[in-house]
Scaffold this motif. Structure first.
Motif, PDB file in Angstrom:
ATOM      1  N   CYS A 169      -1.196   0.065  11.181  1.00 55.19           N
ATOM      2  CA  CYS A 169      -0.319  -0.963  10.587  1.00 55.19           C
ATOM      3  C   CYS A 169       0.150  -1.949  11.656  1.00 55.19           C
ATOM      4  O   CYS A 169       0.214  -3.154  11.421  1.00 55.19           O
ATOM      5  CB  CYS A 169       0.886  -0.316   9.916  1.00 55.19           C
TER       6      CYS A 169
ATOM      7  N   TYR B 170      -3.480   4.593  -1.093  1.00 57.53           N
ATOM      8  CA  TYR B 170      -4.441   4.968  -0.051  1.00 57.53           C
ATOM      9  C   TYR B 170      -4.376   6.469   0.179  1.00 57.53           C
ATOM     10  O   TYR B 170      -3.373   7.117  -0.136  1.00 57.53           O
ATOM     11  CB  TYR B 170      -4.198   4.181   1.248  1.00 57.53           C
TER      12      TYR B 170
ATOM     13  N   THR C 185      -1.677  -7.864   2.309  1.00 60.51           N
ATOM     14  CA  THR C 185      -0.841  -6.675   2.542  1.00 60.51           C
ATOM     15  C   THR C 185       0.384  -7.048   3.369  1.00 60.51           C
ATOM     16  O   THR C 185       0.263  -7.519   4.502  1.00 60.51           O
ATOM     17  CB  THR C 185      -1.647  -5.582   3.285  1.00 60.51           C
ATOM     18  N   LYS C 186       1.567  -6.817   2.794  1.00 57.46           N
ATOM     19  CA  LYS C 186       2.811  -7.169   3.499  1.00 57.46           C
ATOM     20  C   LYS C 186       3.635  -5.929   3.839  1.00 57.46           C
ATOM     21  O   LYS C 186       4.557  -6.007   4.640  1.00 57.46           O
ATOM     22  CB  LYS C 186       3.652  -8.116   2.638  1.00 57.46           C
TER      23      LYS C 186
ATOM     24  N   VAL D 179       1.432  -5.391   9.947  1.00 55.14           N
ATOM     25  CA  VAL D 179       2.033  -5.158   8.630  1.00 55.14           C
ATOM     26  C   VAL D 179       3.295  -4.301   8.782  1.00 55.14           C
ATOM     27  O   VAL D 179       3.307  -3.348   9.561  1.00 55.14           O
ATOM     28  CB  VAL D 179       1.017  -4.432   7.710  1.00 55.14           C
TER      29      VAL D 179
ATOM     30  N   LEU E  77       0.854  -1.188   0.000  1.00 56.37           N
ATOM     31  CA  LEU E  77       0.000   0.000   0.000  1.00 56.37           C
ATOM     32  C   LEU E  77       0.890   1.239   0.000  1.00 56.37           C
ATOM     33  O   LEU E  77       1.855   1.332   0.773  1.00 56.37           O
ATOM     34  CB  LEU E  77      -0.922   0.006   1.217  1.00 56.37           C
TER      35      LEU E  77
ATOM     36  N   ARG F 230      -8.151  -0.664   3.557  1.00 60.60           N
ATOM     37  CA  ARG F 230      -7.453  -1.289   2.427  1.00 60.60           C
ATOM     38  C   ARG F 230      -6.510  -2.414   2.866  1.00 60.60           C
ATOM     39  O   ARG F 230      -6.105  -3.241   2.045  1.00 60.60           O
ATOM     40  CB  ARG F 230      -6.665  -0.239   1.641  1.00 60.60           C
ATOM     41  N   ILE F 231      -6.118  -2.424   4.137  1.00 57.50           N
ATOM     42  CA  ILE F 231      -5.212  -3.493   4.594  1.00 57.50           C
ATOM     43  C   ILE F 231      -5.978  -4.817   4.576  1.00 57.50           C
ATOM     44  O   ILE F 231      -7.064  -4.925   5.126  1.00 57.50           O
ATOM     45  CB  ILE F 231      -4.669  -3.191   6.004  1.00 57.50           C
TER      46      ILE F 231
ATOM     47  N   ALA G 220      -2.491  -4.374  12.544  1.00 60.97           N
ATOM     48  CA  ALA G 220      -2.695  -5.355  11.477  1.00 60.97           C
ATOM     49  C   ALA G 220      -1.457  -6.242  11.294  1.00 60.97           C
ATOM     50  O   ALA G 220      -1.487  -7.187  10.503  1.00 60.97           O
ATOM     51  CB  ALA G 220      -3.025  -4.633  10.179  1.00 60.97           C
TER      52      ALA G 220
ATOM     53  N   LEU H 172      -6.759   3.827   4.925  1.00 59.00           N
ATOM     54  CA  LEU H 172      -5.687   2.834   5.010  1.00 59.00           C
ATOM     55  C   LEU H 172      -6.198   1.580   5.712  1.00 59.00           C
ATOM     56  O   LEU H 172      -5.997   0.458   5.231  1.00 59.00           O
ATOM     57  CB  LEU H 172      -4.485   3.412   5.771  1.00 59.00           C
TER      58      LEU H 172
ATOM     59  N   VAL I  38       3.443  -1.399   4.056  1.00 53.84           N
ATOM     60  CA  VAL I  38       2.769  -0.104   3.872  1.00 53.84           C
ATOM     61  C   VAL I  38       3.844   0.978   3.819  1.00 53.84           C
ATOM     62  O   VAL I  38       4.674   1.090   4.722  1.00 53.84           O
ATOM     63  CB  VAL I  38       1.774   0.188   5.013  1.00 53.84           C
TER      64      VAL I  38
ATOM     65  N   THR J 268       6.077  -1.502   8.050  1.00 56.41           N
ATOM     66  CA  THR J 268       5.973  -0.126   7.556  1.00 56.41           C
ATOM     67  C   THR J 268       7.342   0.381   7.109  1.00 56.41           C
ATOM     68  O   THR J 268       8.358   0.119   7.753  1.00 56.41           O
ATOM     69  CB  THR J 268       5.456   0.813   8.670  1.00 56.41           C
TER      70      THR J 268
END
Ligand SMILES: Cc1ncc(COP(=O)(O)O)c(C=O)c1O
Length: 402
Positions: free
Chosen positions: A170, A129, A145-146, A175, A102, A140-141, A173, A137, A148, A177
């Protein structure tokens, strides 16, 4: 020695150790010499206590890596040949076919182009995003999603996002960053500790920096860095870095090392100049909007204040203007052409003021509601006297009106 050339290569003289000077020595190598086969075989290239091959590091590159870690508050760093290569190093190390990345809608354009033009072909999808809407954001995750990307302030339009909230989303989730920290330069805020809580506080996983801009400061070097605080993450980045053969030249590293001591002073001077010029632009009827995160009313000003404070030296030297819609594209081009001190040129962060007219319509999927409609021009304030720069803007405005 039967031939002079052998003596020129295998000469016994070795320069003495113990020479001290303000600037470090410059070590150049593709080849590193080992004292024995055993030493060659036992050498671990990833380990910074020794040297294996020029691409894997020299005393000069290790030194810059360590200084950049100190600047950004990280612990590990890799150097690459440009800021864009740093962005690519991250994507190629962390993303595989089937993954999604993202990217903020106001991110540095080539970051989006990399996703569209390269990653897509390898089965890695991306979504843009709305950087100014954390909920966008969050929505959309997904499971794919790996990674952002974050950018503060955004490129060209300079909106300042709620970085802390984006990071919280993030983190929740799970993910990774990566922040493009070129604007902040390690000075406006601490990317690895946004709440000033020390180790373990809220921070990005990776900070990417186009050293081409403020750390080089001369407009004459291309280089990038990828800084982390996590050993395992660093190893993934370093392995990709090694496999892609992303080396940097010792002379360029030296140039950045020479500029780093004046980084904070220069950053503060660029900041002062940009704020003064942006405020002046606000008073001019030719402009419908002036974009600079330190100006009240500029998109994301409150978020900038919360993260960077109001003290001088906490914003980069960039600002953009949107001309009133009554000015045609040709008039805006004439304004840019009429500038004498602001030179037409991409990049920023050097001593010379720069200007670029942008076609925003082609850069964003839809015209953002928080931006006035009109032609956008971005300025990078250099280190010239502010009165001279202001006079330059004034005379060019006159030319545009004519
Ligand atoms: C925000 C940002 N990130 C990255 C880059 C890329 O840096 P480089 O020109 O070293 O590839 C730029 C260059 O303009 C930039 O503005």
């Amino acid at each position: 020695m039967s031939d002079k050339t052998t003596g020129l290569i295998h000469h016994p003289y070795v320069p003495p150790e113990g020479f001290a000077a303000p600037q470090p020595g410059v070590f150049k190598a593709s080849t590193v010499i080992f004292p024995s086969v055993a030493a060659m075989r036992s050498r671990e290239w990833k380990d910074k206590t020794g040297y294996t091959y020029g691409l894997h590091g020299t005393p000069t590159t290790y030194l810059l890596e360590e200084r950049l870690c100190a600047l950004e508050g990280g612990t590990q760093c890799v150097l690459v040949p440009s800021g864009l290569a740093a962005i690519a190093n991250v994507g190629l190390a962390l993303l595989q076919s089937g993954d999604e990345v993202l990217i903020p809608d106001n991110a540095y354009g080539p970051n989006k182009a990399l996703a569209e033009g390269e990653l897509k072909g390898w089965g890695i999808t991306h979504q843009l995003y709305d950087a100014m809407d954390p909920q966008d954001l969050a929505h959309r995750i997904g499971p794919k999603t790996k990674l952002v990307w974050l950018e503060a302030a955004g490129s060209v339009t300079l909106e300042f996002p709620d970085l802390r909230e984006l990071l919280r989303i993030c983190r929740q989730a799970g993910v990774l960053t990566a922040l493009d920290n070129t604007w902040g330069a390690g000075l406006a805020f601490n990317p690895f500790d946004l709440e000033h809580q020390g180790e373990g506080g809220l921070g990005v996983d990776i900070s990417v920096h186009a050293l081409t801009k403020y750390p080089s400061g001369g407009g004459d070097v291309l280089m990038g860095s990828v800084v982390t605080r996590d050993e395992k993450l660093h190893l993934r980045l370093k392995l990709t870095h090694m496999r892609l053969g992303l080396g940097v030249g010792a002379n360029d590293v030296e140039a950045v090392l020479r500029s780093l001591p004046s980084l904070a002073l220069r950053y503060a001077a660029h900041d002062r100049a940009a704020r003064a010029l942006a405020r002046w632009c606000q008073s001019r009827p030719e402009f419908a909007q002036v974009l600079h995160p330190a100006l009240p009313g500029s998109p994301g000003h409150e978020q900038w204040r919360a993260l960077c404070g109001e003290a001088a030296g906490r914003a980069a030297g960039l600002f953009s203007v949107i001309f009133d819609a009554r000015y045609s594209r040709a008039q805006v081009d004439a304004f840019c052409d009429a500038l004498q001190l602001f030179k037409l040129g991409y990049s920023w962060g050097g001593p010379m003021s720069l200007v670029v007219p942008y076609e925003l319509a082609g850069m964003r999927p839809a015209w953002p509601a928080h931006l006035a409609r009109g032609s956008l021009v971005r300025f990078s304030a250099g280190l010239e006297a502010v009165e001279d720069l202001q006079a330059d803007l004034a005379q060019a405005l006159q030319a545009a009106r004519a």
